[in-house]
Design a protein around this motif. Structure first.
Motif, PDB file in Angstrom:
ATOM      1  N   UNK A  22     -40.991  46.359  42.587  1.00 39.13           N
ATOM      2  CA  UNK A  22     -40.273  44.952  42.550  1.00 39.13           C
ATOM      3  C   UNK A  22     -39.331  45.410  40.891  1.00 39.13           C
ATOM      4  N   UNK A  23     -37.905  44.871  41.330  1.00 38.58           N
ATOM      5  CA  UNK A  23     -37.387  45.016  39.760  1.00 38.58           C
ATOM      6  C   UNK A  23     -37.486  43.952  38.914  1.00 38.58           C
ATOM      7  N   UNK A  24     -36.608  43.925  37.918  1.00 37.61           N
ATOM      8  CA  UNK A  24     -36.827  42.682  36.928  1.00 37.61           C
ATOM      9  C   UNK A  24     -35.956  41.682  37.220  1.00 37.61           C
ATOM     10  N   UNK A  25     -36.735  40.447  37.250  1.00 38.77           N
ATOM     11  CA  UNK A  25     -35.679  39.333  37.920  1.00 38.77           C
ATOM     12  C   UNK A  25     -34.662  38.966  36.713  1.00 38.77           C
ATOM     13  N   UNK A  26     -33.737  38.478  37.227  1.00 39.87           N
ATOM     14  CA  UNK A  26     -32.488  38.421  36.817  1.00 39.87           C
ATOM     15  C   UNK A  26     -31.317  39.417  36.483  1.00 39.87           C
ATOM     16  N   UNK A  27     -31.691  40.761  36.824  1.00 37.90           N
ATOM     17  CA  UNK A  27     -31.071  41.849  36.910  1.00 37.90           C
ATOM     18  C   UNK A  27     -30.419  42.271  38.017  1.00 37.90           C
ATOM     19  N   UNK A  28     -30.421  41.327  39.109  1.00 36.91           N
ATOM     20  CA  UNK A  28     -29.715  41.839  40.346  1.00 36.91           C
ATOM     21  C   UNK A  28     -28.400  42.095  40.276  1.00 36.91           C
ATOM     22  N   UNK A  29     -27.539  41.433  39.516  1.00 39.27           N
ATOM     23  CA  UNK A  29     -26.152  41.836  39.457  1.00 39.27           C
ATOM     24  C   UNK A  29     -25.799  42.808  38.107  1.00 39.27           C
ATOM     25  N   UNK A  30     -26.678  43.318  37.524  1.00 42.03           N
ATOM     26  CA  UNK A  30     -26.629  44.136  36.573  1.00 42.03           C
ATOM     27  C   UNK A  30     -25.828  45.488  36.837  1.00 42.03           C
ATOM     28  N   UNK A  31     -25.116  46.127  35.924  1.00 39.14           N
ATOM     29  CA  UNK A  31     -24.735  47.573  36.533  1.00 39.14           C
ATOM     30  C   UNK A  31     -25.606  48.416  36.442  1.00 39.14           C
ATOM     31  N   UNK A  32     -25.771  49.310  37.295  1.00 36.91           N
ATOM     32  CA  UNK A  32     -26.756  50.633  37.141  1.00 36.91           C
ATOM     33  C   UNK A  32     -25.730  51.701  36.492  1.00 36.91           C
ATOM     34  N   UNK A  33     -25.534  51.721  35.369  1.00 40.90           N
ATOM     35  CA  UNK A  33     -24.560  52.757  34.817  1.00 40.90           C
ATOM     36  C   UNK A  33     -24.940  52.912  33.162  1.00 40.90           C
ATOM     37  N   UNK A  34     -24.847  53.968  32.373  1.00 41.79           N
ATOM     38  CA  UNK A  34     -24.563  55.412  33.348  1.00 41.79           C
ATOM     39  C   UNK A  34     -25.664  55.793  34.047  1.00 41.79           C
ATOM     40  N   UNK A  35     -25.235  56.747  34.955  1.00 47.66           N
ATOM     41  CA  UNK A  35     -26.467  57.387  35.682  1.00 47.66           C
ATOM     42  C   UNK A  35     -26.510  58.870  35.842  1.00 47.66           C
ATOM     43  N   UNK A  36     -27.401  59.845  35.712  1.00 49.02           N
ATOM     44  CA  UNK A  36     -27.381  61.274  35.959  1.00 49.02           C
ATOM     45  C   UNK A  36     -26.869  61.860  34.761  1.00 49.02           C
ATOM     46  N   UNK A  37     -26.483  63.228  34.906  1.00 52.51           N
ATOM     47  CA  UNK A  37     -26.128  63.951  33.927  1.00 52.51           C
ATOM     48  C   UNK A  37     -24.619  63.714  33.437  1.00 52.51           C
ATOM     49  N   UNK A  38     -24.598  63.622  32.086  1.00 51.01           N
ATOM     50  CA  UNK A  38     -23.569  63.063  31.434  1.00 51.01           C
ATOM     51  C   UNK A  38     -22.447  64.022  31.257  1.00 51.01           C
ATOM     52  N   UNK A  39     -21.709  64.614  31.860  1.00 52.97           N
ATOM     53  CA  UNK A  39     -20.858  65.705  31.900  1.00 52.97           C
ATOM     54  C   UNK A  39     -19.973  65.606  30.987  1.00 52.97           C
ATOM     55  N   UNK A  40     -19.352  64.639  30.385  1.00 50.15           N
ATOM     56  CA  UNK A  40     -18.477  64.713  29.293  1.00 50.15           C
ATOM     57  C   UNK A  40     -19.287  64.997  27.836  1.00 50.15           C
ATOM     58  N   UNK A  41     -20.789  65.363  27.887  1.00 49.36           N
ATOM     59  CA  UNK A  41     -21.237  65.508  26.697  1.00 49.36           C
ATOM     60  C   UNK A  41     -21.457  66.986  26.666  1.00 49.36           C
ATOM     61  N   UNK A  42     -21.423  67.642  27.803  1.00 54.74           N
ATOM     62  CA  UNK A  42     -21.748  69.047  28.119  1.00 54.74           C
ATOM     63  C   UNK A  42     -20.708  70.070  27.486  1.00 54.74           C
ATOM     64  N   UNK A  43     -21.047  71.178  26.967  1.00 52.47           N
ATOM     65  CA  UNK A  43     -20.008  72.131  26.774  1.00 52.47           C
ATOM     66  C   UNK A  43     -19.339  72.728  27.909  1.00 52.47           C
ATOM     67  N   UNK A  44     -17.961  72.998  27.901  1.00 57.12           N
ATOM     68  CA  UNK A  44     -17.478  73.539  29.249  1.00 57.12           C
ATOM     69  C   UNK A  44     -17.935  74.892  29.906  1.00 57.12           C
ATOM     70  N   UNK A  45     -18.376  75.722  28.949  1.00 58.29           N
ATOM     71  CA  UNK A  45     -18.825  76.858  29.318  1.00 58.29           C
ATOM     72  C   UNK A  45     -20.459  76.674  30.119  1.00 58.29           C
ATOM     73  N   UNK A  46     -20.988  75.629  29.673  1.00 54.23           N
ATOM     74  CA  UNK A  46     -22.204  75.194  30.315  1.00 54.23           C
ATOM     75  C   UNK A  46     -22.166  74.858  31.623  1.00 54.23           C
ATOM     76  N   UNK A  47     -20.961  73.854  31.877  1.00 55.11           N
ATOM     77  CA  UNK A  47     -20.611  73.212  33.232  1.00 55.11           C
ATOM     78  C   UNK A  47     -20.361  74.315  34.099  1.00 55.11           C
ATOM     79  N   UNK A  48     -19.561  75.235  33.572  1.00 53.82           N
ATOM     80  CA  UNK A  48     -19.143  76.365  34.515  1.00 53.82           C
ATOM     81  C   UNK A  48     -20.370  77.267  35.166  1.00 53.82           C
ATOM     82  N   UNK A  49     -21.414  77.138  34.567  1.00 57.39           N
ATOM     83  CA  UNK A  49     -22.761  77.674  35.128  1.00 57.39           C
ATOM     84  C   UNK A  49     -23.685  76.810  35.828  1.00 57.39           C
ATOM     85  N   UNK A  50     -23.089  75.583  36.153  1.00 57.96           N
ATOM     86  CA  UNK A  50     -24.113  74.534  36.472  1.00 57.96           C
ATOM     87  C   UNK A  50     -23.791  74.479  38.145  1.00 57.96           C
TER      88      UNK A  50
END
Length: 276
Positions: free
Chosen positions: A248-276
């Motif tokens: 079960x989730x937390x009551x009262x959060x049904x309309x909360x955004x689920x964000x951010x999620x996953x890998x935060x590409x804007x924080x990763x060096x460009x050369x790293x993204x090129x090899x992922x």
């Protein structure tokens, strides 16, 4: 210098395993602090690292944002005068939420958590966020793999190769998933006790970040006076129709955004993204 040793510790013994009369210091649901026994375990972990030769001690600490993990990491940070970095990718594992029951909790930012732990350095921005909708078992392993593929090179680039040994502080399921992905064996049998320690070494000549590590110790409690306690493994989960049961989730959060999620590409060096 590249990362050569990864230490992975589970948090210490939780207060809610001792008494139902506890409160969340941060106000976050499902975020119990450590019991007195857990605080002792955290100190024993720090003492163990202090007993190691200097070249084998961790020089950087990243922790899950949950209070019990930060409490576990603090004695080691204090003993060596190290900053404590918060990484949401190391967060607790929750199974998928039952539809219509809300979302799982998410801890605060590193900046907000500094109010409780001045050792936190909020210059590190989390590079991964878990979904508040929960994860099935394959997904928590996918999370661990994606996180480590980015985290290790990020540490190497951000800090100019200064860190050879790193310490990650997390939760039982996440510790198991991290260990399996780093070794390259999702079927690895592993049970993880409170404040137990896993030690992994990069295979000689390897440049990959996952699937290329060897275990010197797995969920070991030899540094603890009373050994490991309250061990957990994925075999303890409840399966229905071939899948982990929903939570079960937390009551009262049904309309909360689920964000951010996953890998935060804007924080990763460009050369790293090129090899992922």
């Amino acid at each position: 210098m590249t990362v050569q040793t990864i230490y992975i510790a589970r948090h210490g013994y939780r207060m809610n395993w001792v008494t139902d009369d506890w409160r969340s210091v941060t106000g976050l649901p499902r975020d119990p602090p450590l019991a007195a026994f857990g605080l002792t375990q955290a100190q024993e972990l720090a003492d163990y690292f202090f007993s190691l030769p200097e070249e084998l001690r961790p020089t950087i600490i990243l922790s899950s944002p949950y209070y019990r993990c930060l409490q576990t990491a603090v004695p080691t940070a204090q003993k060596f005068g190290l900053p404590l970095y918060v990484e949401h990718g190391l967060s607790e594992w929750y199974s998928p939420v039952t539809p219509g029951t809300g979302l799982h909790p998410r801890p605060a930012s590193a900046t907000a958590l500094r109010a409780y732990f001045p050792e936190i350095d909020d210059s590190w921005k989390s590079i991964y966020y878990t979904t508040r909708k929960g994860e099935d078992v394959p997904q928590v392993h996918d999370r661990a793999r994606e996180l480590m593929r980015a985290l290790i090179p990020c540490i190497e680039r951000k800090f100019g190769g200064r860190h050879k040994c790193i310490l990650l502080v997390s939760h039982a399921a996440t510790v198991i998933a991290l260990t399996r992905e780093l070794i390259g064996d999702r079927s690895l049998p592993l049970r993880v006790g409170c404040c137990s320690l896993t030690e992994l070494h990069r295979k000689p000549g390897e440049t990959k970040t996952v699937g290329c590590w060897e275990a010197k110790r797995l969920a070991d409690g030899g540094h603890l006076k009373d050994g490991t306690s309250r061990d957990w493994g994925f075999e303890d989960i409840v399966i229905q129709d071939g899948k982990v049961i929903n939570d079960v989730g937390q009551p009262g959060t049904e309309n909360d955004p689920d964000d951010p999620v996953g890998l935060q590409h804007d924080l990763l060096p460009a050369e790293l993204l090129a090899h992922m």
